[in-house]
Enzyme design. Sequence first.
Site, short mmCIF file in Angstrom:
data_model
loop_
_atom_site.label_atom_id
_atom_site.label_comp_id
_atom_site.label_asym_id
_atom_site.label_seq_id
_atom_site.Cartn_x
_atom_site.Cartn_y
_atom_site.Cartn_z
CB SER A 111 32.97 39.06 35.30
OG SER A 111 31.72 38.83 34.73
CD1 TRP A 112 35.57 36.37 38.82
CD2 TRP A 112 37.05 37.91 39.44
NE1 TRP A 112 35.20 36.82 40.06
CE2 TRP A 112 36.09 37.77 40.47
CE3 TRP A 112 38.08 38.83 39.59
CZ2 TRP A 112 36.14 38.52 41.63
CZ3 TRP A 112 38.14 39.57 40.76
CH2 TRP A 112 37.17 39.42 41.77
CB THR A 134 43.59 22.81 43.92
OG1 THR A 134 43.68 22.12 45.18
CG2 THR A 134 44.75 23.79 43.82
CD GLU A 136 45.45 24.72 38.84
OE1 GLU A 136 44.48 25.01 38.13
OE2 GLU A 136 45.59 23.60 39.35
CD GLN A 155 29.81 29.55 34.17
OE1 GLN A 155 30.14 30.05 33.10
NE2 GLN A 155 28.63 29.80 34.69
CE1 TYR A 168 40.92 12.32 42.02
CE2 TYR A 168 41.22 12.13 39.65
CZ TYR A 168 41.62 12.62 40.87
OH TYR A 168 42.73 13.42 40.95
#
Lengths: 202, 256
Positions: A111-112, A134, A136, A155, A168
């Site tokens: 949608s975006w 984060t 971008e 999502q 990690y």
Amino acid sequence: MVMGEAQLRERMQHPVIQERLVVTPLLSDAQVKGASIDVRLGTDFILMKRSAAGPIDPMAMRTGVLDYQERARVEVGEKMILHPNQLVLGVTLEFIQVPRDLMAYVIGRSSWGRLGLMVATAVMVSPGYRGSLTLELANLADTPVYLYPGTRVAQLVFHQVDGASSAYAGAGKYTGPVGPEFSKLSWDEDWQAIQRMQPEEM
Amino acid sequence: METWHEIAWKTWEKEQLEAQPSLIQEAVKFLDEERRAVWIERLGRPSSACARTMVRYIHSGATPWLVTPGLSWDIAEVPSAVFMAYPAPLGNDPLAMLGLGLLWAQNRPERLQDVVDKVGVAAIWAAWEGQMSVRVGASLWRSFVAHFGENRTDAPVQKFFASVTHVDVPVPQIAWGDFPNYQAYYDQLCYGVVPHDPGGASPHDIAAVLLALHFVPTPVRSMASHLATKALEGHLLTRAWHRAVTGPQEGEQTQW
């Protein structure tokens, strides 16, 4: 194997913290749906700005990065504008822990995307990651668009990692942040080798 | 006739205030000349996100709190606002910033009760964490000891309040509630995740999160402060979200 809703909910309730899939705060139970968990746009941003200090040199970025960035906070209920071709670093509202036997992909909401908003380029979240993600954010369209913190913007799709043992957490560059982080490309060990390989001046 | 110094000060004051909202422009008029300059200079610096979040959580009373970083705790109350300054180096720690509540309450029983209603016994630890004057938390400490006994605190806090016996303050009647169980949040902070309840819900007991923060070892305290602040933000957001979806509950405060 992609994890389904029931598995996601089970892992989010795991009694052992190291094994628990953490996504907090979960403002709405409906964020966990189907085979994914929706994440929302957070309130902190890093705006990239033009600098008189010269171009960004990824080999020498440990100092002077403040010349290229400006931090901004936009509370839920407020909005900020994203101009065409502008890149800002945002962050998920949620803090996330991916257990060591899972990994996740960040997928922007279509949608975006249809408004021209690209949400993430670093789409893989490694096993053992802990922190906010984060994002971008780039406006690829020709029209400015408003960003509203608190809206569901992407999502997470989780996968089981067979035989996973490397984590990690602890060794990663991005572990533990609760706000957006600027690139740490210059931390790569490869730069030392690349520097040594530069041709000598004649 | 005014000297050039007087004109310069007035010009500076005018320029500084032009960038401020009308609320501040009106409120500083109640301050005397010397104090006004001090507060105007402070208000030019933004408060930390942590301090703003804590103010949203603990604010009480009808007047807004205008919070700024400074080098020490300071407060000035005028009819339309409360000016408060906190030590800037402590500005990212939510337990230290809880000191804003104590600063506002001083030793006034009704105000102390407001603070305790929101953060329970964590208010006691805030006085030490915020490096406040022992006078600020004196009467609250006496009430705490009368209710829970001194041994419910640890050595640094007991040492901090040791001189309170020499301070002449009344012992207010405070409804303390239960002592929070902070172990789960403590484990989460030490491990390095934002304190949360099962399923990813925000912590229901902020007093327990703040108390847990006190006991986190020093090497991880800075990281834990950010995590605890994030938990507090999540708690406020969840509350606001629920209110937006379902409408305000009866008697609930909806504005800060």
